[in-house]
Motif scaffolding. Structure first.
Motif, short mmCIF file in Angstrom:
data_model
loop_
_atom_site.label_atom_id
_atom_site.label_comp_id
_atom_site.label_asym_id
_atom_site.label_seq_id
_atom_site.Cartn_x
_atom_site.Cartn_y
_atom_site.Cartn_z
N PRO A 42 91.34 -12.41 -17.39
CA PRO A 42 91.09 -11.40 -16.43
C PRO A 42 91.85 -9.97 -16.82
O PRO A 42 92.67 -10.03 -17.52
CB PRO A 42 91.81 -12.09 -15.33
CG PRO A 42 92.14 -13.36 -15.55
CD PRO A 42 92.09 -13.62 -16.98
N SER A 43 91.19 -8.81 -16.45
CA SER A 43 91.79 -7.66 -16.77
C SER A 43 91.46 -6.66 -15.54
O SER A 43 90.61 -6.91 -15.00
CB SER A 43 91.45 -7.03 -18.21
OG SER A 43 90.08 -6.93 -18.08
N ALA A 52 96.43 -3.21 -8.63
CA ALA A 52 95.89 -3.84 -9.89
C ALA A 52 96.55 -5.46 -10.29
O ALA A 52 95.79 -6.07 -10.47
CB ALA A 52 96.45 -2.90 -11.28
N VAL A 53 97.81 -5.29 -9.84
CA VAL A 53 98.44 -6.73 -10.20
C VAL A 53 98.12 -7.45 -9.25
O VAL A 53 97.62 -8.82 -9.42
CB VAL A 53 99.97 -6.44 -10.01
CG1 VAL A 53 100.71 -7.80 -9.97
CG2 VAL A 53 100.50 -5.73 -10.87
N GLU A 54 97.52 -7.27 -7.82
CA GLU A 54 97.14 -8.06 -7.00
C GLU A 54 95.78 -8.71 -7.17
O GLU A 54 95.48 -9.74 -6.70
CB GLU A 54 97.19 -7.48 -5.38
CG GLU A 54 98.75 -7.59 -4.98
CD GLU A 54 99.05 -6.77 -3.89
OE1 GLU A 54 98.40 -5.83 -3.40
OE2 GLU A 54 100.29 -6.79 -3.42
N GLN A 55 95.14 -7.79 -7.91
CA GLN A 55 93.70 -8.02 -8.09
C GLN A 55 93.90 -9.14 -9.13
O GLN A 55 93.10 -10.25 -9.24
CB GLN A 55 92.77 -7.02 -8.95
CG GLN A 55 92.46 -5.79 -7.91
CD GLN A 55 91.09 -6.20 -7.50
OE1 GLN A 55 90.66 -7.26 -7.69
NE2 GLN A 55 90.43 -5.43 -6.63
N LEU A 56 94.81 -9.07 -10.01
CA LEU A 56 94.93 -10.04 -11.24
C LEU A 56 95.42 -11.27 -10.68
O LEU A 56 94.99 -12.44 -11.27
CB LEU A 56 95.86 -9.57 -12.53
CG LEU A 56 95.27 -8.62 -13.19
CD1 LEU A 56 96.17 -8.07 -14.26
CD2 LEU A 56 93.92 -8.91 -14.07
N ALA A 57 96.34 -11.28 -9.86
CA ALA A 57 96.97 -12.29 -9.25
C ALA A 57 95.63 -13.39 -8.70
O ALA A 57 95.95 -14.43 -8.58
CB ALA A 57 98.10 -11.99 -8.18
N ALA A 58 95.16 -12.54 -7.88
CA ALA A 58 93.99 -13.18 -7.24
C ALA A 58 92.86 -13.86 -8.22
O ALA A 58 92.58 -15.00 -8.09
CB ALA A 58 93.12 -12.10 -6.36
N LEU A 77 93.47 -14.83 -11.05
CA LEU A 77 94.32 -15.97 -11.86
C LEU A 77 94.58 -17.07 -11.07
O LEU A 77 94.53 -18.08 -11.44
CB LEU A 77 95.63 -15.40 -12.35
CG LEU A 77 95.71 -14.46 -13.64
CD1 LEU A 77 97.22 -13.93 -13.76
CD2 LEU A 77 95.09 -15.03 -14.97
N ASP A 78 94.43 -16.86 -9.61
CA ASP A 78 94.44 -18.08 -8.87
C ASP A 78 93.04 -18.44 -8.48
O ASP A 78 92.61 -19.38 -7.73
CB ASP A 78 94.90 -17.50 -7.29
CG ASP A 78 96.57 -17.49 -7.43
OD1 ASP A 78 97.11 -17.79 -8.55
OD2 ASP A 78 97.08 -17.02 -6.46
N GLY A 79 92.14 -17.93 -9.33
CA GLY A 79 90.49 -18.32 -9.29
C GLY A 79 89.83 -17.40 -7.84
O GLY A 79 88.60 -17.69 -7.38
N ARG A 80 90.59 -17.02 -7.11
CA ARG A 80 90.05 -16.09 -6.17
C ARG A 80 89.52 -14.60 -6.85
O ARG A 80 89.93 -14.57 -7.89
CB ARG A 80 91.01 -15.81 -4.92
CG ARG A 80 91.70 -17.03 -4.55
CD ARG A 80 92.64 -16.64 -3.28
NE ARG A 80 93.80 -16.16 -3.94
CZ ARG A 80 94.38 -15.12 -3.69
NH1 ARG A 80 93.79 -14.15 -3.25
NH2 ARG A 80 95.54 -14.62 -4.17
N GLY A 81 89.07 -13.73 -6.06
CA GLY A 81 89.04 -12.26 -6.40
C GLY A 81 87.93 -12.41 -7.29
O GLY A 81 87.37 -13.28 -7.83
N SER A 82 87.15 -11.23 -7.49
CA SER A 82 85.91 -10.89 -8.49
C SER A 82 85.93 -9.40 -8.90
O SER A 82 86.89 -8.93 -8.45
CB SER A 82 84.93 -11.31 -7.63
OG SER A 82 84.59 -10.34 -6.51
N ASP A 83 85.16 -9.24 -9.71
CA ASP A 83 85.03 -8.15 -10.19
C ASP A 83 84.75 -6.92 -9.35
O ASP A 83 83.52 -7.19 -8.81
CB ASP A 83 84.14 -7.99 -11.56
CG ASP A 83 84.31 -8.76 -12.59
OD1 ASP A 83 85.70 -8.96 -12.52
OD2 ASP A 83 83.93 -9.19 -13.58
N GLU A 84 85.27 -5.70 -8.98
CA GLU A 84 84.82 -4.98 -8.23
C GLU A 84 85.63 -3.67 -8.77
O GLU A 84 86.71 -3.72 -9.24
CB GLU A 84 84.91 -5.25 -6.85
CG GLU A 84 86.65 -5.62 -6.78
CD GLU A 84 86.70 -5.81 -5.02
OE1 GLU A 84 86.14 -4.91 -4.20
OE2 GLU A 84 87.55 -6.66 -4.69
#
Lengths: 338, 338
Positions: free
Chosen positions: B140-141, B301-307, B309-316
């Motif tokens: 993830p980035s 930015a960090v919260e996006q990454l943390a999400a 890395l937890d398998g949540r979150g997506s590209d946006e």
DNA sequence: AAAAGCTGTCGAAGCGCTTCGACAACCTAT
DNA sequence: ATAGGTTGTCGAAGCGCTTCGACAGCTTTT
């Protein structure tokens, strides 16, 4: 992910041979070495950092603790951080960025977990809580800054005492007798951050030796604070003709206010700044200044650590000699001209 | 160094039990848990980072690539870095500081070696060489900044186009018709760093819609460069009454020069800055400005990454809406007052 | 010609942790 | 009472690397 074993298989050698090619810790024949290097390149192999750290007890990481607060010297901190990061890379290290937030716990965590092989600490207080921890571990560390007691520690810093003396000498040589020091924000002194007090020591001692009168006023950055401070100074000592500024965010306000009051720089008053060169050259008057060698400090700190990690190097305090660059903000004292 | 096994022995349980207490991945009875936690505390145990990374394929480290050059937005970079570091800690991550120096190789090295679990890239060019590498990895980035093609990427940035529009609108509302933009240094545009061009887009588009005339001049920081730029602007368009500044190191020179030329701010000319709040409030005139939400970007930015890395979150792509704060540097256009 | 010393390579152990499957001990439903 | 679940714990394998000792094949010395 490509592993050592895959490289070994590809090159037709054992895993340990590949490892020795990488580390150079045993002699390897030229032909084997080339074959291995070729395989590494073809497969795009990168050694796994965790495995390496586990097996060798070396993470090849240097921790850098920067202050959380940004009430002073932001560009200096940034410059140091960048110098640390780039210098570290040339020695094969990466840099872990820690903020002061965790306090002493960060030291415990890093040393305890083997996250980093060494640490660089910035924003050192005279009596810093982290110092006992550093003394109690065999992990190398370097302080950027100077605590009260440096026994058993390695430190790098600008020689702020000599810096203070140098500023005074320069003004004395130009015939100034009454000088005022615009210091850091009061909070900086209350925190007992060494550099501010050391500068003041140097200023006071040398001005006394030279028979000059010195007024020291801490000052928050910004225009309003500066206006108040400046008014007080000229109120108490109207004969003031020399200024020493040690607070980046007070520089421009000071110049603007002097201008506004009809005091010409350097004809009526002289100003010496203690700041990075960039600030000195970009100000509205090109400032005579003692520069803060941020890059040099960062580089030096890393090199000390690299030496220690190689088993070379030892504890010592390195004070970088200040250099004063004469620019357009200082000139002969007005009374000295006739 | 204390190991898991020692903790286990001390607590009278197996190593795996201690591990599960630490990770919470299996249920553990309250009594066992307490006994283990007690042992951890008594022995001062810290899990070994390398071993953990090796076994779990997770380093719990986020890499942050900051630009090497310091020709712009130094305080912003610093603020972002600090926000990233502190936010990362609250999610259990540490931050590895990489400078742009290594270029794309840094991406390869980090992803290849498992040094970090994710990356944050700053100073993104419109057509950044690192982007293909990011797209080609499953690591993830998040980009802080906006490249030309955001497909498959996660980005956070201030909405600079809207920022430009907002500045123009504010000046338009006050009756200004001829406005000048003091831009970043020419090098910034040549590098095709997105934010500068996007701001300009917004400024141009909105001023056209509102029937205003716009002059754009890139400008290095400092007094000399600013003096030249300003002279040219008033030469070409003497009727200019509004300024938009997007270059921190041009702010103070601009104000000083205007003052020097007898142009009062905000009576004769208005100035809108795009800069961090700290700069806007510490300038010699309290500046009406659109602030650069450095902390928010870093945190986000960090919260996006943390999400991720937890398998949540997506590209946006998240564009933070600009906010303009009216301070003392803008007022009605002079011709509009009678 | 035997002993001693290099050089270059290999196999295996082990760094400290996570995680999977196993399983004893208990609880619940039939 | 028995089958079927849960819950809590353990043992063992293995993550990818470094490093130690072993040793085959040479070269040099006696």
């Amino acid at each position: 992910m490509v592993t050592l074993a895959e490289v070994a298989q590809h090159a037709g050698v054992s895993a340990s041979t590949v490892s020795y090619v990488l580390s150079g810790k045993r002699s390897i024949s030229a032909t084997t070495r080339q074959r291995v290097e070729q395989s590494i390149r073809e497969l795009g192999y990168h050694p796994n950092a965790g495995a390496r750290a586990l097996a060798s007890s070396r993470s090849n990481i240097i921790a850098l603790m920067i202050p959380l607060r940004t009430d002073m010297y932001v560009p200096v901190m940034m410059e140091i951080a960048i110098a640390v990061a780039t210098t570290a890379r040339t020695h094969g290290y990466d840099v872990l960025l820690l903020t002061g937030e965790e306090g002493p716990d960060a030291v415990r965590r890093v040393t305890g977990s083997g996250l980093a092989d060494a640490m660089i600490l910035m924003d050192v207080q005279l009596d810093d809580e982290r110092l006992p921890l550093l003394r109690g571990t065999d992990q190398p560390s370097v302080l950027i800054g100077l605590p009260a007691d440096t026994a058993g520690l390695t430190c790098v810093d600008l020689d702020f005492k000599a810096t203070g003396a140098l500023c005074v000498e320069h003004l004395a040589m130009l015939g100034h007798r009454d000088i005022a020091v615009i210091g850091e924000a009061p909070a900086v002194y209350e925190r007992h951050t060494g550099f501010a007090e050391r500068t003041l020591d140097g200023l006071r001692a040398r001005s006394q030796e030279l028979g000059m009168r010195l007024l020291h006023r801490p000052c928050e950055g910004g225009y309003d604070a500066m206006a108040v401070t400046l008014a007080r100074i000229f109120d108490e000592r109207p004969s003031t003709t020399g200024f020493v500024v040690q607070n980046e965010s007070a520089v421009e306000p000071l110049l603007a206010l002097l201008r506004q009051q009809g005091r010409a720089v350097p004809e009526d008053v002289s100003v010496v700044a203690i700041c990075p060169d960039q600030v000195a050259t970009q100000a509205s008057v090109r400032l005579t200044s003692v520069s803060i060698p941020a890059q040099e400090m960062g580089r030096h700190a890393v090199e000390q650590l690299a030496a220690k990690l190689d088993g070379r190097g030892s504890d010592e305090v390195v004070l970088i000699a200040p250099e004063l660059t004469v620019r357009a903000s200082t000139g002969p004292a007005p009374t000295a001209t006739h």
